[in-house]
Design a protein around this motif. Structure first.
Motif, PDB file in Angstrom:
ATOM      1  N   SER A  18       0.811  -1.216   0.000  1.00 59.22           N
ATOM      2  CA  SER A  18       0.000   0.000   0.000  1.00 59.22           C
ATOM      3  C   SER A  18       0.846   1.268   0.000  1.00 59.22           C
ATOM      4  N   GLN A  19       2.147   1.129   0.269  1.00 56.90           N
ATOM      5  CA  GLN A  19       3.006   2.298   0.283  1.00 56.90           C
ATOM      6  C   GLN A  19       3.131   2.877  -1.117  1.00 56.90           C
ATOM      7  N   LYS A  20       2.941   4.166  -1.206  1.00 54.83           N
ATOM      8  CA  LYS A  20       3.012   4.822  -2.504  1.00 54.83           C
ATOM      9  C   LYS A  20       4.451   5.192  -2.828  1.00 54.83           C
ATOM     10  N   PRO A  21       4.795   5.265  -4.109  1.00 53.04           N
ATOM     11  CA  PRO A  21       6.146   5.706  -4.481  1.00 53.04           C
ATOM     12  C   PRO A  21       6.419   7.107  -3.959  1.00 53.04           C
ATOM     13  N   LEU A  22       7.647   7.368  -3.609  1.00 54.95           N
ATOM     14  CA  LEU A  22       8.031   8.687  -3.126  1.00 54.95           C
ATOM     15  C   LEU A  22       7.891   9.714  -4.242  1.00 54.95           C
ATOM     16  N   ARG A  23       7.414  10.891  -3.880  1.00 52.11           N
ATOM     17  CA  ARG A  23       7.294  11.992  -4.845  1.00 52.11           C
ATOM     18  C   ARG A  23       8.394  13.010  -4.580  1.00 52.11           C
ATOM     19  N   TYR A  24       9.014  13.464  -5.654  1.00 54.69           N
ATOM     20  CA  TYR A  24      10.148  14.380  -5.547  1.00 54.69           C
ATOM     21  C   TYR A  24       9.891  15.609  -6.405  1.00 54.69           C
ATOM     22  N   LEU A  25      10.001  16.781  -5.797  1.00 55.39           N
ATOM     23  CA  LEU A  25       9.831  18.063  -6.493  1.00 55.39           C
ATOM     24  C   LEU A  25      11.158  18.804  -6.497  1.00 55.39           C
ATOM     25  N   ALA A  26      11.653  19.137  -7.688  1.00 54.49           N
ATOM     26  CA  ALA A  26      12.918  19.866  -7.832  1.00 54.49           C
ATOM     27  C   ALA A  26      12.626  21.286  -8.294  1.00 54.49           C
ATOM     28  N   LEU A  27      13.026  22.257  -7.484  1.00 56.46           N
ATOM     29  CA  LEU A  27      12.767  23.670  -7.756  1.00 56.46           C
ATOM     30  C   LEU A  27      14.055  24.364  -8.156  1.00 56.46           C
ATOM     31  N   TYR A  50      20.013   7.027  -8.959  1.00 54.88           N
ATOM     32  CA  TYR A  50      20.825   6.476  -7.866  1.00 54.88           C
ATOM     33  C   TYR A  50      19.937   5.954  -6.741  1.00 54.88           C
ATOM     34  N   LEU A  51      18.944   6.732  -6.357  1.00 61.28           N
ATOM     35  CA  LEU A  51      18.062   6.325  -5.259  1.00 61.28           C
ATOM     36  C   LEU A  51      17.309   5.045  -5.606  1.00 61.28           C
ATOM     37  N   ARG A  52      16.895   4.918  -6.839  1.00 62.81           N
ATOM     38  CA  ARG A  52      16.230   3.676  -7.261  1.00 62.81           C
ATOM     39  C   ARG A  52      17.189   2.494  -7.164  1.00 62.81           C
ATOM     40  N   ALA A  53      18.424   2.716  -7.584  1.00 62.53           N
ATOM     41  CA  ALA A  53      19.424   1.650  -7.505  1.00 62.53           C
ATOM     42  C   ALA A  53      19.674   1.224  -6.064  1.00 62.53           C
ATOM     43  N   GLU A  54      19.431   2.161  -5.131  1.00 61.41           N
ATOM     44  CA  GLU A  54      19.590   1.873  -3.713  1.00 61.41           C
ATOM     45  C   GLU A  54      18.340   1.239  -3.101  1.00 61.41           C
ATOM     46  N   GLY A  55      17.328   1.030  -3.928  1.00 60.79           N
ATOM     47  CA  GLY A  55      16.139   0.334  -3.464  1.00 60.79           C
ATOM     48  C   GLY A  55      14.956   1.201  -3.114  1.00 60.79           C
ATOM     49  N   TYR A  56      15.058   2.502  -3.357  1.00 64.11           N
ATOM     50  CA  TYR A  56      13.940   3.395  -3.042  1.00 64.11           C
ATOM     51  C   TYR A  56      12.953   3.445  -4.206  1.00 64.11           C
ATOM     52  N   ASP A  57      11.691   3.323  -3.876  1.00 66.49           N
ATOM     53  CA  ASP A  57      10.627   3.437  -4.875  1.00 66.49           C
ATOM     54  C   ASP A  57      10.286   4.911  -5.006  1.00 66.49           C
ATOM     55  N   ILE A  58      10.818   5.552  -6.022  1.00 65.23           N
ATOM     56  CA  ILE A  58      10.653   6.995  -6.181  1.00 65.23           C
ATOM     57  C   ILE A  58      10.284   7.328  -7.623  1.00 65.23           C
ATOM     58  N   GLN A  59       9.332   8.212  -7.771  1.00 65.73           N
ATOM     59  CA  GLN A  59       8.893   8.621  -9.106  1.00 65.73           C
ATOM     60  C   GLN A  59       9.928   9.527  -9.757  1.00 65.73           C
ATOM     61  N   ASN A  60       9.795   9.703 -11.076  1.00 66.00           N
ATOM     62  CA  ASN A  60      10.608  10.714 -11.744  1.00 66.00           C
ATOM     63  C   ASN A  60      10.357  12.070 -11.096  1.00 66.00           C
ATOM     64  N   PRO A  61      11.378  12.895 -11.002  1.00 63.59           N
ATOM     65  CA  PRO A  61      11.171  14.192 -10.351  1.00 63.59           C
ATOM     66  C   PRO A  61      10.202  15.069 -11.126  1.00 63.59           C
ATOM     67  N   GLU A  62       9.379  15.769 -10.383  1.00 60.86           N
ATOM     68  CA  GLU A  62       8.556  16.826 -10.979  1.00 60.86           C
ATOM     69  C   GLU A  62       9.382  18.103 -10.862  1.00 60.86           C
ATOM     70  N   ILE A  63       9.583  18.774 -11.974  1.00 59.27           N
ATOM     71  CA  ILE A  63      10.518  19.901 -11.989  1.00 59.27           C
ATOM     72  C   ILE A  63       9.799  21.206 -12.285  1.00 59.27           C
ATOM     73  N   ILE A  64      10.046  22.194 -11.440  1.00 61.06           N
ATOM     74  CA  ILE A  64       9.598  23.563 -11.705  1.00 61.06           C
ATOM     75  C   ILE A  64      10.860  24.401 -11.836  1.00 61.06           C
ATOM     76  N   ALA A  65      11.249  24.649 -13.055  1.00 62.28           N
ATOM     77  CA  ALA A  65      12.495  25.371 -13.321  1.00 62.28           C
ATOM     78  C   ALA A  65      12.524  25.797 -14.779  1.00 62.28           C
ATOM     79  N   VAL A  66      13.059  26.974 -15.012  1.00 56.83           N
ATOM     80  CA  VAL A  66      13.214  27.510 -16.363  1.00 56.83           C
ATOM     81  C   VAL A  66      14.543  28.257 -16.419  1.00 56.83           C
TER      82      VAL A  66
END
Length: 222
Positions: A18-27, A50-66
């Motif tokens: 039931s654990q959801k993948p980690l969400r990552y926001l890069a600003l 890298y984090l995925r290779a270490e076993g963390y279930d993490i989504q692609n980063p959501e990026i707010i940057a221009v």
């Protein structure tokens, strides 16, 4: 006893699934989107790999940057997203080089940067434990800076980075400096993108190498 044990196993398994993948926001700005390099070579995507290779279930980063964004422009964009508090597990912030390059008032940067740190903390479901700040790299030795005869870049960036570190410490947020690391890298064309200003994927890799284990340690606290 057997039925109790089976029940416990099912409970643990159900919680795990039931654990959801980690969400990552890069600003940030051009450094965060990886100007002139493939998306996969930007540092947020390299960090995620890298984090995925270490076993963390993490989504692609959501990026707010221009490319070219200052602190005020990043503020405006975040506000337009209408994010709810605690929307992300991990939030990173790297901003300020365009305030320096465009010679905007430092006092304005100070106010806006502190506000961005507060916003990042509010967006993380883990408060300050889910946030990290990356210092501004030093582009003063790049061929672009040399061709433009840009003066006092390094000393001005030190002022920005000192304040960035100060605010990070004030709010208990992890801070990963880049200025000293990036200076020699900007002399090497292999470490630069085709514009001879922005980092190449190889330089971003060096950045990630410098703080990836620390970020992984942050995730262990969740």
């Amino acid at each position: 006893m057997k039925s109790i044990l089976s029940g416990l196993i099912l409970l643990v398994m159900s919680q795990a699934f039931s654990q959801k993948p980690l969400r990552y926001l890069a600003l940030g700005d051009s450094y965060t989107i990886g100007e002139k390099v493939p998306e996969s070579e930007s540092w947020p995507f390299q960090l995620t790999a890298y984090l995925r290779a270490e076993g963390y279930d993490i989504q692609n980063p959501e990026i707010i940057a221009v490319t070219g964004w200052r602190t005020d422009e990043l503020q405006d964009s975040i506000a337009s997203q209408d994010y709810k508090p605690n929307s992300f597990d991990l939030v990173s912030l790297l901003i300020g080089v365009n305030n320096q390059y465009q010679k905007k008032p430092f006092r304005t940067f100070k106010t806006e940067f502190e506000d961005l740190v507060q916003t990042a903390i509010a967006l993380s479901a883990h408060d300050q434990k889910g946030v990290f700040v990356v210092g501004i790299p030093d582009y003063s030795l790049s061929e672009f800076a040399q061709d433009k005869s840009l003066k006092n870049v390094s000393s001005r960036l030190k002022r920005y980075n000192r304040y960035i570190q100060k605010i990070s410490q004030r709010y208990g947020v992890a801070y990963y400096p880049l200025q000293q690391l990036s200076r020699p890298l900007h002399r090497d064309k292999v470490m630069l993108a085709e514009d001879l200003l922005h980092p190449s994927g190889e330089q971003y890799k060096a950045w990630v190498e410098s703080f990836k284990e620390n970020v992984a340690e942050q995730l262990k606290q969740f």
